[in-house]
Design an enzyme around this catalytic site. Sequence first.
Site, mmCIF file in Angstrom:
data_model
loop_
_atom_site.group_PDB
_atom_site.id
_atom_site.type_symbol
_atom_site.label_atom_id
_atom_site.label_comp_id
_atom_site.label_asym_id
_atom_site.label_seq_id
_atom_site.Cartn_x
_atom_site.Cartn_y
_atom_site.Cartn_z
ATOM 1 N N GLU A 104 33.265 39.013 36.126
ATOM 2 C CA GLU A 104 34.645 38.712 35.726
ATOM 3 C C GLU A 104 35.004 37.269 36.087
ATOM 4 O OE1 GLU A 104 38.049 40.740 37.563
ATOM 5 O OE2 GLU A 104 38.578 41.378 35.545
ATOM 6 N N CYS A 115 39.604 43.921 41.625
ATOM 7 C CA CYS A 115 40.566 43.468 40.620
ATOM 8 C C CYS A 115 41.679 44.513 40.575
ATOM 9 C CB CYS A 115 39.874 43.354 39.270
ATOM 10 S SG CYS A 115 41.005 43.266 37.886
ATOM 11 N N CYS A 164 47.920 41.910 36.876
ATOM 12 C CA CYS A 164 48.249 40.513 36.546
ATOM 13 C C CYS A 164 48.196 40.218 35.058
ATOM 14 C CB CYS A 164 47.295 39.558 37.236
ATOM 15 S SG CYS A 164 46.626 40.137 38.772
ATOM 16 N N THR A 167 40.997 45.067 31.040
ATOM 17 C CA THR A 167 41.236 45.338 32.457
ATOM 18 C C THR A 167 42.505 46.170 32.617
ATOM 19 O OG1 THR A 167 40.151 43.297 33.100
ATOM 20 C CG2 THR A 167 41.730 44.209 34.654
ATOM 21 N N HIS A 202 46.291 33.028 33.270
ATOM 22 C CA HIS A 202 45.266 33.894 33.875
ATOM 23 C C HIS A 202 44.208 33.067 34.610
ATOM 24 C CE1 HIS A 202 44.470 38.009 34.592
ATOM 25 N NE2 HIS A 202 43.206 37.925 34.243
ATOM 26 N N CYS A 261 43.474 35.785 43.103
ATOM 27 C CA CYS A 261 42.823 37.091 43.288
ATOM 28 C C CYS A 261 41.394 36.966 43.799
ATOM 29 C CB CYS A 261 42.868 37.897 41.996
ATOM 30 S SG CYS A 261 41.714 37.377 40.711
ATOM 31 N N TYR A 273 43.194 33.429 38.852
ATOM 32 C CA TYR A 273 41.901 33.549 39.520
ATOM 33 C C TYR A 273 41.817 32.699 40.787
ATOM 34 C CZ TYR A 273 39.616 36.393 35.952
ATOM 35 O OH TYR A 273 39.244 37.420 35.128
ATOM 36 N N GLU A 298 37.629 48.576 33.295
ATOM 37 C CA GLU A 298 37.684 47.969 31.968
ATOM 38 C C GLU A 298 37.394 49.032 30.916
ATOM 39 O OE1 GLU A 298 36.489 45.803 34.420
ATOM 40 O OE2 GLU A 298 38.045 44.292 34.082
HETATM 41 FE FE1 SF4 Z 1 42.077 41.264 37.975
HETATM 42 FE FE2 SF4 Z 1 42.273 38.843 39.039
HETATM 43 FE FE3 SF4 Z 1 42.804 39.238 36.439
HETATM 44 FE FE4 SF4 Z 1 44.449 40.130 38.368
HETATM 45 S S1 SF4 Z 1 43.967 37.976 37.893
HETATM 46 S S2 SF4 Z 1 43.784 41.230 36.544
HETATM 47 S S3 SF4 Z 1 43.003 40.746 39.929
HETATM 48 S S4 SF4 Z 1 40.831 39.472 37.466
HETATM 49 FE FE FE Z 2 40.503 39.409 34.835
#
Ligand code: SF4
Ligand code: FE
Length: 491
Positions: A456, A100, A104, A191, A293, A300, A297, A258
């Site tokens: 996560e 991660c 983001c 995060t 968000h 990422c 996902y 985190e």
């Molecule tokens: Fe982390 Fe994915 Fe959230 Fe970006 S989108 S902060 S990589 S979990």
């Molecule tokens: Fe996240």
Amino acid sequence: MALMTAQEYIESLRNLKTRVYMFGEEIENWVDHPMIRPSINCVAMTYALAQDPQYADLMTVKSSLTGHTVNRFTHLHQSTEDLINKVKMQRLLGQKTASCFQRCVGMDAFNAVFSSTYEIDEKYGTHYHENFKNFLTMVQDNDLTVDGAMTDPKGDRSKAPSQQADPDMYVHVVERRPDGIVVCGAKCHQTGSINSHWHIFMPTISMGEADKDWAVSFACPTDAEGMYMIYGRQSCDTRKLEEGASIDVGNAKFGGQEALVVLDHVFIPNEYIFLNGEYEFAGMIVERFAGYHRQSYGGCKVGVGDVVIGATALAAEYNGVEKASAVKDKLIEMTHLNETLYCCGIACSSQGFKTKAGNYQIDLLLANVCKQNVTRFPYEIVRLAEDVAGGLMVTMPSQKDFESDTVVGRNGETIGDICKKFFAAREGVSTEDRQRVMRFLENMCLGAAAVGYRTESMHGAGSPQAQRIMIARQGNIQGKKQLAKDIAGIQ
Ligand code: SF4
Ligand code: FE
């Protein structure tokens, strides 16, 4: 100001007086701490790739606020193409870090708060949108990393913020002054909080009139007076503290992070306030941030999945089984699952639409379907990875054993000799490479990196049930009933 280099970003963190605690003690030099540094390296990658001409189109973009070139992580999406590029950028970062990369959450907060403040001002004549634009211009001009902080501790889940025995269970205003507000509370599992320059705080649920003091959103520097962080543990995290550890860590370069972020009477000047009592807009910010968000996902986790699939294929190759049809089929299944997640990320982006404020938002139903799949597929992908890799990924002796010259055999063999003999890979592959790929998979499937790839995937951007509520709301069952009635001839 120009974009920061990765090194400039890391050095910029040293100028902050961020208070960080771990294992019951304050960490003075947290930038170089072996348990924290991999997560800093990860964010640094968002700066490094932006400097690479090969990735310029994906990583950088013209700012809608200033016309300057900015890092896409600080951008307000101006089209569905921007939304798609965001997902592609996240897949790239996942591929380059297998972790991660944290930046983001700020990007998703920017886009949610930008459009929401416009609509709050429209109703109340407040100046939150102007405040936010000024703040974001500063962020873009200085190429800052910002944490988007949403999840409150929540205390008794059956009660609203104003009904909690302890009012700090949700971030709230404790004092209103002519020049700003004073806030208390905390945000859980944040995060990338420690390695961000600033934070944007947002409410975590819809609120009613009684919750006015909890309906608050604002920006504040990470080293603000009264703010501190307690670092979250990860499985096998202390392997990073072992002397000379590299192989056993699995991914020695990168990792996630985190922390519990605490606000103990932090003063927020008026110009950094984006919501202050307009409780009916709390839900809008939550829904929009979560939507973005959940889209994220689909990028990422797919990039990280690419690395897991690659490592699995390597493990099979090193064991000499890569031609077995069962192994090939498992790799196909992993790829199918991973690309399905990508399809969802691209789909909710391509069906995006313009908000009143002018930036673009994803299709909410498809983004929630995306995240719902992410709560499942990475689990199946790591199950298949463990299946193909074999039990050795969790039973192999330590790196120190492989390097040991303690004599154990009749003919003077060392522990290292014995380990290398019995854990030899197929011909032409070094035992160390096999060790590395096994430990990497262990790390991804159930070590420190599993925080980012597994749990996560389940709970980040909202737990599965949160998506099911949104799917129920957006699924238009009434409209579907009508379709059936029309064709079946039901009046
Ligand atoms: Fe982390 Fe994915 Fe959230 Fe970006 S989108 S902060 S990589 S979990
Ligand atoms: Fe996240």
